[in-house]
Write a protein that holds these residues in place. Structure first.
Motif, mmCIF file in Angstrom:
data_model
loop_
_atom_site.group_PDB
_atom_site.id
_atom_site.type_symbol
_atom_site.label_atom_id
_atom_site.label_comp_id
_atom_site.label_asym_id
_atom_site.label_seq_id
_atom_site.Cartn_x
_atom_site.Cartn_y
_atom_site.Cartn_z
ATOM 1 N N ILE A 59 0.814 -1.074 -0.169
ATOM 2 C CA ILE A 59 0.027 -0.027 0.229
ATOM 3 C C ILE A 59 0.811 1.244 0.068
ATOM 4 C CG2 ILE A 59 -1.864 1.174 1.185
ATOM 5 C CD1 ILE A 59 -2.172 -1.720 2.709
ATOM 6 N N PHE A 60 0.957 1.780 -1.138
ATOM 7 C CA PHE A 60 1.908 2.848 -1.398
ATOM 8 C C PHE A 60 1.445 4.290 -1.013
ATOM 9 C CE2 PHE A 60 3.808 -0.476 -3.535
ATOM 10 C CZ PHE A 60 5.079 -0.477 -3.320
ATOM 11 N N TYR A 61 1.789 5.181 -0.554
ATOM 12 C CA TYR A 61 1.096 6.525 -0.241
ATOM 13 C C TYR A 61 2.190 7.530 -0.153
ATOM 14 C CZ TYR A 61 2.703 7.170 4.699
ATOM 15 O OH TYR A 61 3.550 7.386 5.738
ATOM 16 N N PHE A 62 1.623 8.733 -0.761
ATOM 17 C CA PHE A 62 2.270 10.043 -0.467
ATOM 18 C C PHE A 62 1.189 10.955 0.206
ATOM 19 C CE2 PHE A 62 3.359 14.261 -1.290
ATOM 20 C CZ PHE A 62 4.644 14.246 -0.697
ATOM 21 N N SER A 63 1.604 11.516 1.291
ATOM 22 C CA SER A 63 0.785 12.387 2.232
ATOM 23 C C SER A 63 1.687 13.525 2.773
ATOM 24 C CB SER A 63 0.067 11.590 3.001
ATOM 25 O OG SER A 63 -0.841 12.198 3.749
ATOM 26 N N SER A 64 0.920 14.680 2.584
ATOM 27 C CA SER A 64 1.682 15.762 3.422
ATOM 28 C C SER A 64 0.850 16.292 4.683
ATOM 29 C CB SER A 64 2.059 17.037 2.548
ATOM 30 O OG SER A 64 0.841 17.374 2.315
ATOM 31 N N THR A 65 -0.389 16.076 4.488
ATOM 32 C CA THR A 65 -1.343 16.371 5.883
ATOM 33 C C THR A 65 -2.197 15.282 6.212
ATOM 34 O OG1 THR A 65 -2.963 17.351 4.261
ATOM 35 C CG2 THR A 65 -1.135 18.810 5.214
ATOM 36 N N GLY A 66 -1.866 14.131 5.840
ATOM 37 C CA GLY A 66 -2.617 12.931 6.485
ATOM 38 C C GLY A 66 -3.669 12.440 5.731
ATOM 39 N N ASN A 67 -4.432 13.109 4.969
ATOM 40 C CA ASN A 67 -5.514 12.470 4.499
ATOM 41 C C ASN A 67 -5.333 11.085 3.576
ATOM 42 O OD1 ASN A 67 -7.058 14.770 4.972
ATOM 43 N ND2 ASN A 67 -6.782 15.499 3.156
ATOM 44 N N SER A 68 -4.186 11.041 2.768
ATOM 45 C CA SER A 68 -3.816 9.810 1.992
ATOM 46 C C SER A 68 -3.314 8.784 3.270
ATOM 47 C CB SER A 68 -2.789 10.062 0.924
ATOM 48 O OG SER A 68 -2.966 11.374 0.195
ATOM 49 N N LEU A 69 -2.555 9.296 4.284
ATOM 50 C CA LEU A 69 -2.270 8.214 5.091
ATOM 51 C C LEU A 69 -3.284 7.642 5.914
ATOM 52 C CD1 LEU A 69 -0.091 6.799 6.926
ATOM 53 C CD2 LEU A 69 -0.095 8.706 8.392
#
Ligand SMILES: Cc1cc2nc3c(=O)[nH]c(=O)nc-3n(C[C@H](O)[C@H](O)[C@H](O)COP(=O)(O)O)c2cc1C
Length: 248
Positions: A4-14
């Motif tokens: 499960i690959f993710y990019f996130s800067s403010t946590g929504n995708s995480l």
């Protein structure tokens, strides 16, 4: 095992990546620190924000490297308008021969808020609805209802032009008198664009516009141009310290 690959800067995708893990199992991997091609996993999930009706640099760079056999499921999330980002990602993945099965989009709170604030009631109601929307997407994937985006006029050139200008955002940041030189921004920047030089926080020319530093500065000391905007955003349902980490 799922990757499960993710990019996130403010946590929504995480947050969405964590829901994927709860539902299907697997390892959560932060894309900027990953250098493989995904072939160690059976199925690949990518959870990514939409940037400029396209995708963050890290996702754009990862896709062509991925294993071409592995089934790939993409979940994009966005703050206001998809604007063809789903079709753009799909055609880009196809161009690189990937076995892409679906591209879903989920509305989450907006974080591109350098010049305006999202009203609190709207932010709260978006967050409230997001759990149902995430569950619905994951159920569809479970049932094999793989959603492919409708054909749209892609605006790839416009996206690439915007992407090539993202570095300007970093050049427009400075710190104000609230900065305590904790250097949290230095360590969380995914491209190492921020440093402490001669006692001052300095922004370089490699910014990828994720706005992680802006939103996550504990003193709200990072300022865009001369804007006096106070509100910052971090998804309240995740532990902020988990942004940028794997969970295996
Ligand atoms: C540089 C940048 C560009 C963005 N472009 C779009 C966009 O084109 N359409 C949109 O609806 N949201 C856009 N957004 C908002 C994010 O996609 C949205 O808030 C997302 O949920 C943030 O995910 P994260 O918390 O995992 O970083 C943009 C955000 C950034 C930082």
């Amino acid at each position: 095992m799922n990757g499960i690959f993710y990019f996130s800067s403010t946590g929504n995708s995480l947050y969405i990546a964590q829901k994927v893990k709860e539902k299907f199992g697997g390892e959560i991997i932060y894309i900027p620190k990953y250098h493989g091609n995904g072939s160690e996993y059976e199925k690949l999930f990518i959870v990514t924000p939409i940037y400029s009706y396209g995708m963050p640099t890290f996702v754009y760079d990862l896709l062509p490297k991925l294993d071409k056999e592995r089934p790939l499921f993409v979940i994009q999330n966005y703050g206001g308008m998809v604007g063809g980002a789903d079709y753009l990602l799909y055609t880009y993945a196809k161009k690189h021969g990937l076995n892409i099965k679906s591209v879903f989009t989920i509305k989450m709170p907006e974080n591109f808020t350098l010049t305006f604030s999202v009203p609190r009631f709207y932010l709260k109601s978006t967050l409230k609805k997001s759990d149902g929307n995430i569950a619905s997407v994951l159920n569809q994937i479970e049932l094999g209802k793989f959603k492919l985006p409708k054909k749209k006029k892609t605006k790839e050139e416009k996206y690439l032009k915007n992407k090539s200008n993202w570095h300007i955002i970093g050049e427009r940041f400075h710190t104000n008198e609230n900065c305590v030189k904790c250097q949290k921004c230095v360590s969380l920047c995914p491209v190492g664009n921020i440093s402490l030089k001669d006692g001052k926080i300095v922004f370089g020319d490699k910014c990828v516009a994720c706005l992680g530093c802006y939103h996550r500065c504990p003193k709200k000391a990072i300022v865009y141009l001369n804007k006096k905007k106070k509100s910052r955003y971090i998804n309240p349902k995740i532990n902020e310290n988990d942004i940028g980490k794997d969970n295996k």
